[in-house]
Design a protein around this motif. Structure first.
Motif, PDB file in Angstrom:
ATOM      1  N   LEU A 190      -1.548 -12.419  -0.216  1.00 35.33           N
ATOM      2  CA  LEU A 190      -1.323 -11.005   0.137  1.00 35.33           C
ATOM      3  C   LEU A 190      -1.029 -10.816   1.624  1.00 35.33           C
ATOM      4  O   LEU A 190      -1.709 -11.371   2.480  1.00 35.33           O
ATOM      5  CB  LEU A 190      -2.573 -10.189  -0.216  1.00 35.33           C
ATOM      6  N   GLU A 191      -0.027  -9.981   1.866  1.00 35.72           N
ATOM      7  CA  GLU A 191       0.193  -9.534   3.245  1.00 35.72           C
ATOM      8  C   GLU A 191      -0.783  -8.404   3.542  1.00 35.72           C
ATOM      9  O   GLU A 191      -1.421  -8.350   4.566  1.00 35.72           O
ATOM     10  CB  GLU A 191       1.635  -9.064   3.387  1.00 35.72           C
ATOM     11  N   LYS A 192      -0.875  -7.495   2.556  1.00 37.81           N
ATOM     12  CA  LYS A 192      -1.887  -6.445   2.687  1.00 37.81           C
ATOM     13  C   LYS A 192      -2.252  -5.894   1.311  1.00 37.81           C
ATOM     14  O   LYS A 192      -1.490  -6.049   0.342  1.00 37.81           O
ATOM     15  CB  LYS A 192      -1.396  -5.323   3.589  1.00 37.81           C
ATOM     16  N   ALA A 193      -3.406  -5.263   1.271  1.00 40.10           N
ATOM     17  CA  ALA A 193      -3.827  -4.582   0.033  1.00 40.10           C
ATOM     18  C   ALA A 193      -4.324  -3.202   0.409  1.00 40.10           C
ATOM     19  O   ALA A 193      -4.905  -3.021   1.484  1.00 40.10           O
ATOM     20  CB  ALA A 193      -4.941  -5.378  -0.627  1.00 40.10           C
ATOM     21  N   LYS A 194      -4.047  -2.265  -0.459  1.00 43.98           N
ATOM     22  CA  LYS A 194      -4.629  -0.933  -0.253  1.00 43.98           C
ATOM     23  C   LYS A 194      -5.467  -0.611  -1.484  1.00 43.98           C
ATOM     24  O   LYS A 194      -4.993  -0.745  -2.622  1.00 43.98           O
ATOM     25  CB  LYS A 194      -3.537   0.098  -0.091  1.00 43.98           C
ATOM     26  N   ILE A 195      -6.673  -0.195  -1.222  1.00 42.24           N
ATOM     27  CA  ILE A 195      -7.593   0.130  -2.316  1.00 42.24           C
ATOM     28  C   ILE A 195      -8.147   1.516  -2.032  1.00 42.24           C
ATOM     29  O   ILE A 195      -8.871   1.725  -1.056  1.00 42.24           O
ATOM     30  CB  ILE A 195      -8.736  -0.902  -2.387  1.00 42.24           C
ATOM     31  N   PHE A 206      -0.768  -3.921  -3.865  1.00 40.42           N
ATOM     32  CA  PHE A 206      -0.838  -5.305  -3.395  1.00 40.42           C
ATOM     33  C   PHE A 206       0.534  -5.683  -2.867  1.00 40.42           C
ATOM     34  O   PHE A 206       1.510  -5.662  -3.636  1.00 40.42           O
ATOM     35  CB  PHE A 206      -1.209  -6.252  -4.541  1.00 40.42           C
ATOM     36  N   LYS A 207       0.585  -6.026  -1.584  1.00 40.49           N
ATOM     37  CA  LYS A 207       1.869  -6.483  -1.038  1.00 40.49           C
ATOM     38  C   LYS A 207       1.761  -7.980  -0.771  1.00 40.49           C
ATOM     39  O   LYS A 207       0.936  -8.412   0.042  1.00 40.49           O
ATOM     40  CB  LYS A 207       2.198  -5.717   0.239  1.00 40.49           C
ATOM     41  N   PHE A 208       2.593  -8.741  -1.471  1.00 37.93           N
ATOM     42  CA  PHE A 208       2.524 -10.192  -1.347  1.00 37.93           C
ATOM     43  C   PHE A 208       3.498 -10.688  -0.272  1.00 37.93           C
ATOM     44  O   PHE A 208       4.561 -10.089  -0.071  1.00 37.93           O
ATOM     45  CB  PHE A 208       2.867 -10.854  -2.688  1.00 37.93           C
ATOM     46  N   LYS A 209       3.102 -11.782   0.371  1.00 32.15           N
ATOM     47  CA  LYS A 209       4.038 -12.424   1.290  1.00 32.15           C
ATOM     48  C   LYS A 209       5.140 -13.073   0.457  1.00 32.15           C
ATOM     49  O   LYS A 209       4.854 -13.606  -0.635  1.00 32.15           O
ATOM     50  CB  LYS A 209       3.319 -13.481   2.135  1.00 32.15           C
ATOM     51  N   HIS A 210       6.327 -13.052   0.977  1.00 32.23           N
ATOM     52  CA  HIS A 210       7.456 -13.491   0.190  1.00 32.23           C
ATOM     53  C   HIS A 210       7.244 -14.915  -0.337  1.00 32.23           C
ATOM     54  O   HIS A 210       6.991 -15.849   0.417  1.00 32.23           O
ATOM     55  CB  HIS A 210       8.728 -13.416   1.054  1.00 32.23           C
ATOM     56  N   ASP A 211       7.298 -15.082  -1.627  1.00 26.91           N
ATOM     57  CA  ASP A 211       7.218 -16.385  -2.286  1.00 26.91           C
ATOM     58  C   ASP A 211       5.967 -17.193  -1.963  1.00 26.91           C
ATOM     59  O   ASP A 211       5.967 -18.411  -2.072  1.00 26.91           O
ATOM     60  CB  ASP A 211       8.444 -17.252  -1.912  1.00 26.91           C
ATOM     61  N   GLN A 212       4.907 -16.572  -1.549  1.00 27.79           N
ATOM     62  CA  GLN A 212       3.743 -17.375  -1.169  1.00 27.79           C
ATOM     63  C   GLN A 212       2.526 -17.158  -2.059  1.00 27.79           C
ATOM     64  O   GLN A 212       1.548 -17.883  -1.960  1.00 27.79           O
ATOM     65  CB  GLN A 212       3.351 -17.078   0.287  1.00 27.79           C
ATOM     66  N   GLY A 213       2.559 -16.123  -2.859  1.00 26.97           N
ATOM     67  CA  GLY A 213       1.421 -15.858  -3.754  1.00 26.97           C
ATOM     68  C   GLY A 213       0.174 -15.397  -3.029  1.00 26.97           C
ATOM     69  O   GLY A 213      -0.906 -15.352  -3.615  1.00 26.97           O
TER      70      GLY A 213
END
Ligand SMILES: Cc1cc2nc3c(=O)[nH]c(=O)nc-3n(C[C@H](O)[C@H](O)[C@H](O)COP(=O)(O)OP(=O)(O)OC[C@H]3O[C@@H](n4cnc5c(N)ncnc54)[C@H](O)[C@@H]3O)c2cc1C
Ligand code: FES
Ligand code: FES
Length: 1262
Positions: free
Chosen positions: A425-430, A416-423
């Motif tokens: 997701l920028e992207k998820a890999k499953i 899970f890659k989160f956008k900086h300080d925003q809570g």
């Protein structure tokens, strides 16, 4: 000519063109170096019997390292510059024993001893490689690849953990106590060898070595340019790195050119530019070291800690020591269905892979693109892992059917890659493995998560639905069902979310669902009394043979040194539907193979084609080689004879069987199939018991159906027979539990007198019933070859053949109906019990099951009908505690179900139905409740369950009353040597790990009044112990102990007049005088059922606590307290070991050991270590406490003792009740009604998970 140069135990060997790539290090050690201490079983890295230690210079540094390997997976041509140490090499009778050997012996860590050398060498490698600095956790974690079917692991774990830097004080005290008993001299070999004994160059000149061996050319290369030189112009080649891949995908034949790239320096090591670049030739062990180092040093790679933990579940240490990254990824490339954990981990973080097609020409591609490449002429050079910022979270899982050393049912990686300080997701890999061969990413779900908060309940709900919609598992038996794998994959996503979710967004009862079960280092306690006044009887002594087992000096049938002219036999099997009819054979292809000598079929048998001569136990004839009508898929129909074992095995597959007709009928594989069919003649009523009483207060009627499946014995020594022509017939070295049957079957098969067959059994590497009657089939086949060829013949069943042709534990089908009153007392009970006999009625035990069904309860009101059913599977065999396991388990389910239906405590129901007279169970229950702190722990379990939604614990108690009955005859022959008064015994039982020799020696020393050291026990032979019954049913030790006692009494009677004449003379003096006076110093006694030892009950109670991970179906046995009445034990440590081993084998039966047949053809699908999973060292109870009943005696048995080999297995059924209770708790939390839950047996991960009946809406955060 080039050669591969290496050393084994300091002796230099060279392998040249005489050895092809298929000659393994194991074959070389055993057959060429003739070092038989190293064992072999599965030949696929799954059992650990073959482990040896290797010291070798390894690139890139060429530092000399010591590591363990599975010698069955290493080609001898891979061993250039290796110094190999086998179990004989670290210590033996001549040079003295190594401390690891003596300590395992002291702790009673051996039973049959077949697995022992593998354990010793794995421990030795670990201990030496870590410079003796190793802690308990590391030790316990390092034996995932060693299976022991006898001991239940606890004593092995204790012995090895006594070496730990943090060794538990109780272990050190125990060690001191054992040493005080003074059985073993202190060891002569230093624990750490000086490093300078390695005389091999750190690295030799690194020039390409090419070895021509008939059909193959082997290249050992050291540089990438040499790899391409070797590939150049070859159409037909194979790269080999660790060669461990063959443990997963068997190699049926090597191509013309084989290129060993294990030492290519450009493929080794790692670098970091921005990325972490791992050489493809890096071993998995080295990779794990890098992971842990970087995770601690570099924040950008902190995710490697997660990877390290995941890798700890991949294969096991010896495989990881030589298995490489490139090998693993290439296996995924060729076999897309392979659930590669490396591929999964790397793809989760978006790793790239570098592929070279020339020394200086390479491309870097994604792993997904890699799967689509044409890899002809190319090599994987490295893998690049990216750094991940602190906005990224990585979670991975691997769900397996047992704790370690199993491939994934489903593995999963989440990033899970989160956008900086925003809570958001920028992207998820499953990423998932083992869904279907093409499935890698859950792409739709990944897309749907962009710009979302994955920890919001509404997002979670939609995500789970999307995921459920796109995961599309295939049906691929014996893999668990597609329904389970689909829901499990979704559940793992939920698990990842639970583990990463911030505290504020999650109900704290849900949090523990995010973790996998973390097991603590296990421990054990054994509590028994010992009466010093009768020592050496009742004295806790180590096994007589323990040391020679630990050094590999103890021999098994196939350890007879190589014989001149010897040949090898292998069965040709009819792999078709039962009911097919054989017409003949086309052997052209098989006989063309160099080394193949002959083919034999039923028509070549000079005598009777039957390996089960009718006698007191057997009632049906079974063909040695099927002559016409195939009874089950995989039945032996012919024998290929060759000058090498592997050639015989491979050539056997090339024999084409011609059929008069091939059946397409769906086989009847279960009792249920038979009951549903029109073939009712397959069912016979074997026994009916009418009630003698009936109650008239029926308040509730409870009925159900119970199905128990089969179990493979999983002896570590395969079915083996070595036959040698002798001057008066044949010498037969058989791994049999029944010499008499072997003797007669061979004589009838060869049409020779019984007295021309000498059957000799030193020891058997585990039998558990599977070598009682089945061993005679292999013995007849070996004897047939030996007679027809006039040569010694070895016949060893490869694991796959062994598993498919040998019948297993008889499955059970049972219906019951009970009428009970308000307190749960049974008013009437009807039990219709069916035993699945397989294709013959031999070894049918349904009648004996009837005697075990009542367990400890009053059965006057019980109506029992016991049936046998014939199915299209191999003839079922006795498997440790046959009939009793099933009988007691059925009754205990009835008790549990009554309790559930009445809403009462199951112990109360048991008490209400308890047999009143002569029944110590109630007293034992009370004792165990006290000892195990039962009530307090019950409350703790309740509290735990209240605070955990996805983890559930349960504590269950179960009683047992096991009726032991005797059969005979069994003899014992005791001889006293006049020269020194030493005594030798040979008896009619088979030593197979149960410690019969030790018990017999203790009885002998006790009766004669001499020290135990004066007594030795020789092999069992058919000429010194003719006409004896099989060793089994827990009674072999008892009966020969009795016979020994009687023979000793005869001797004492004869010696008495001499003794009386000689005042205060020593034993030696009395014997010497007796000899001069012409006293016969040899006596024999044959125990028969006429002797005054009588049937008795063995009582026991167990309390088991389990924890279940409701989101996966995995479980951990947290604690077991087991109390058994052993009478006055003949040998307490041996009885502890029997109890522990039996119980753990039972745990396997009820949980991880699942047999799967193909429904259409009847082919066995679980015929390998890859697919069949007995418990490993981390599957045993984490806290395992054994108590013997205090102050117990037994007037009916031998010298007041009771048998211990089987009963404890029956108690293992308690785990099914505990699992049901844990699942029940989870279902109640989910809002289900409190209905009775049927978890199908065995209670595998799948069955536990599916019994919960998860729904997506249950997976929430608040
Ligand atoms: C008992 C057991 C359990 C296992 N459990 C797991 C598990 O749970 N999860 C899991 O992921 N794996 C598992 N494995 C697989 C194990 O990880 C692989 O066997 C190992 O990584 C393969 O490495 P190797 O060097 O021995 O390959 P090899 O056997 O030498 O080679 C395998 C294949 O790769 C090719 N190859 C090797 N190196 C290269 C290269 N650099 N470039 C191109 N082709 C190459 C070979 O030609 C061959 O076709 C298990 C294996 C065993 C024996
Ligand atoms: S024989 Fe090598 S691991 Fe089983
Ligand atoms: S002692 Fe381990 S398998 Fe027998």
């Amino acid at each position: 000519m080039s050669t591969i140069v290496f050393k084994i135990n300091d002796i230099q060997y060279e392998a040249d063109g005489r050895y092809g790539p298929d000659v393994s290090l194991n074959e070389f050690i055993r057959n060429v170096a003739d070092l038989r201490g190293t064992k072999v079983m599965c030949q696929e890295g799954g059992c650990g019997a073959c482990i040896v230690a290797v010291r070798a210079p390894l690139p890139p540094t060429n530092e000399i390292k010591l590591f363990s390997v599975n010698s069955c997976l290493v080609s001898i041509l891979s061993c250039q510059n290796w110094e190999i140490t086998t179990v004989e090499g670290i210590g033996n009778r001549t040079i003295g024993y190594h401390e690891i050997q003596t300590r395992l012996a002291k702790f009673n860590g051996t039973q049959c001893g077949y697995c022992t050398p593998g354990w010793i060498m794995n421990m030795y490698s670990l201990y030496e490689s870590k410079n003796t600095k190793v802690n308990s956790k590391e030790i316990e974690n390092s034996f995932a690849g060693n299976i022991c079917r006898c001991t239940g692991y606890r004593p092995i774990a204790d012995a090895f953990k006594s070496f730990a830097t943090d060794a538990d004080k109780s272990l050190l005290n125990k060690l001191q106590d054992i040493e005080d008993l003074g059985f073993f001299k202190s060891c002569a070999v230093k624990c750490t060898q000086d490093n300078d004994w390695c005389i091999l160059d750190k690295a030799s000149n690194n020039e390409i070595i090419a070895i021509e061996s008939g059909n193959h050319k082997w290249f050992k290369v050291y540089s990438l340019s040499d790899v391409f030189k070797a590939i150049e112009g070859c159409h037909d080649y194979k790269l080999i790195a660790g060669n461990t891949g063959q443990g997963v995908y068997h190699i049926s034949g090597y191509p013309k050119n084989v290129i060993d790239i294990f030492n290519v320096s450009e493929l080794k090591g790692y670098t970091i530019d921005v990325n972490l670049i791992l050489g493809a030739g890096m071993t998995l062990s080295d990779m794990m070291d890098v992971f842990i180092k970087l995770a601690n040093e570099n924040d950008d790679f902190s995710y490697l800690k997660e990877f390290h933990n995941h890798m700890d579940l991949v294969a096991h240490v010896p495989v990881r020591n030589i298995g490489t990254i490139g090998g693993n990824l290439y296996m995924k490339f060729v076999n897309n269905e392979f659930p590669s954990d490396l591929f999964l981990l790397f793809e989760t973080v978006g790793a790239m892979i570098t592929i070279a097609d020339a020394p200086n020409k390479s491309d870097t591609v994604t792993l997904i693109d890699f799967l689509k490449l044409d890899m002809k002429g190319k090599i994987i050079v490295n893998v690049m892992l990216p750094p991940l910022s602190q906005c990224c979270f990585v979670k991975t899982f691997k769900i397996m059917p047992r704790s370690q050393n199993a491939h994934a049912i489903i593995n999963a990686g989440f990033l899970f890659k989160f956008k900086h300080d925003q809570g958001i997701l920028e992207k998820a890999k499953i990423v998932y493995g083992n869904v279907n061969p093409k499935f890698v990413h859950a792409t739709k779900t990944e897309e749907s998560l962009k710009d979302k908060d994955p920890f919001a309940d509404d997002v979670l709900k939609i995500t789970l639905e999307t995921l459920y919609g796109e995961i599309d598992p295939d049906t691929a038996p014996p893999e668990p069902s597609s329904e389970y794998r689909k829901l499990l994959a979704v559940s793992l996503y939920y698990k990842a979310i639970l583990s990463l979710c911030p505290e504020t967004k999650i109900d704290k009862r849900y949090r523990s669902g995010g973790d996998v079960i973390k097991r603590h280092t296990s421990k054990g306690m054994q509590s028994y009394d010992t009466d010093e006044s009768v020592w050496p009887l009742n004295k806790p002594v180590p096994k007589l043979e323990a040391l020679v087992q630990c050094s590999g000096e103890g021999t098994f049938a196939n350890d007879l040194p190589s014989q001149t002219n010897e040949v090898f036999g292998a069965f040709v099997t009819a792999d078709v539907n039962p009911g097919s009819v054989i017409a003949g054979f086309d052997t052209t292809d098989a006989l063309k193979i160099p080394g193949v000598i002959a083919f034999y079929a039923a028509k070549d048998i000079p005598g009777k084609n039957n390996f089960t001569p009718i006698n007191a136990i057997l009632n049906s004839e079974e063909e040695i080689l099927c002559s016409k009508d195939v009874k089950f898929n995989g039945q032996p129909v012919g024998i290929i004879v060759a000058n090498r074992e592997k050639i015989a095995t491979n050539a056997a597959k090339l024999v084409k069987i011609k059929y008069e007709s091939i059946s397409t009928k769906k086989p009847l594989l279960t009792v249920h199939d038979v009951l549903m069919s029109t073939e009712k003649e397959r069912i016979s009523l074997d026994k009916m018991v009418e009630p003698t009483d009936i109650g008239n207060d029926v308040k509730k009627v409870i009925s159900d159906k119970v199905i128990f499946e089969s179990q493979y014995h999983y002896y570590m020594e395969p079915q083996t027979c070595v036959v040698k022509p002798s001057e008066d017939g044949f010498e037969v070295y058989s791994s049999t539990q029944w010499l008499d049957l072997t003797n007669i079957a061979i004589a009838e098969c060869l049409n020779v007198p019984v007295n021309s067959i000498n059957v000799i059994v030193r020891r058997v590497g585990g039998g558990y019933g599977g070598k009682i009657t089945r061993s005679s089939q292999i013995a007849c086949a070996a004897a047939l070859v030996s007679q027809l060829q006039g040569k010694p013949c070895r016949f060893i069943l490869p694991l796959q053949t062994n598993m498919k042709i040998i019948g297993k534990r008889a499955p059970t089908y049972c219906k019951f109906e009970a009428g009970v009153n308000g307190t749960g007392e049974i008013q009437y009970l009807k039990i219709n019990y069916y035993q699945d006999n397989g294709c013959s009625k031999n070894e049918n035990t349904s009648v004996i099951t009837v005697t075990h069904l009542p367990n400890c309860y009053e059965s006057k009101r019980w109506h029992i009908e016991a049936y046998g059913a014939l199915t299209d599977t191999p003839s079922s065999t006795w498997c440790r505690a046959p009939a009793s396991t099933e009988g007691i388990a059925i009754t205990e389910i009835i008790m549990e179900k009554i309790a559930h239906e009445l809403g009462k405590d199951a112990i109360q129901i048991r008490q209400a139905n308890m047999k009143k007279e002569d029944n110590p169970i109630s007293e034992l229950i009370e004792q165990l409740k006290r000892d195990s702190d039962y009530e307090t722990r019950l409350r703790e379990v309740e509290d735990f369950n209240k605070s955990n939604r996805w983890r559930k614990r349960s504590l269950k108690l179960m009683p047992m009353s096991y009726e032991l009955f005797y059969f005979g005859p069994f003899n014992s022959l005791v001889s006293i040597y006049h020269a020194d008064g030493s005594v030798v015994i040979t008896h009619g039982a088979t030593e197979m790990g149960q410690g019969v020799n030790t018990k017999v020696a203790q009885v002998c020393a006790y009766i004669l009044g001499i020290p135990l050291e004066k007594v030795s026990v020789k092999p069992t032979t058919s000429f010194t112990s003719p006409n004896c019954m099989p060793t089994g049913g827990s009674i072999g030790s008892e009966c020969v102990a009795y016979a020994t006692m009687k023979a000793c009494e005869i001797l004492l009677d004869r010696l008495k007049p001499i003794k009386d004449k000689m005042n205060n003379a020593t034993w030696k003096e009395i014997v010497a005088e007796a000899f001069i006076s012409g006293v016969n110093l040899q006596a024999t006694y044959m125990y028969s059922t006429k002797d005054p030892i009588k049937s008795y009950d063995i009582s026991g109670v167990v309390a088991l606590e389990v924890e279940v991970d409701i989101l996966t179906g995995n479980h951990d046995v947290r604690r077991v307290d087991l109390l058994e009445d052993t009478g006055r034990s003949l040998s307490p440590e041996i009885d502890v070991a029997q109890i522990e081993g039996a119980f753990v084998m039972g745990l396997g039966y009820w949980t991880s050991e699942k047999i799967v047949y193909d429904e259409k053809t009847g082919k066995l699908l679980t015929d390998r270590t890859w697919t069949y999973k007995p418990p490993g060292i981390k599957d045993i109870p984490a806290d395992f406490r054994i108590y013997f009943r205090r102050n117990s005696t037994n007037t009916l048995g031998v010298l007041q003792s009771k048998a211990t080999g089987e009963p404890a297995l029956c108690l293992a059924a308690v785990i099914t009740h505990a699992l049901r209770e844990a699942v029940r708790s989870a279902r109640l939390d989910a809002g289900y009604e409190d209905n009775w839950i049927n978890i199908e047996n065995p209670c595998t991960t799948e069955k536990i998970f599916m019994a919960v009946e998860h729904k997506l809406e249950h997976f929430k955060l608040k």
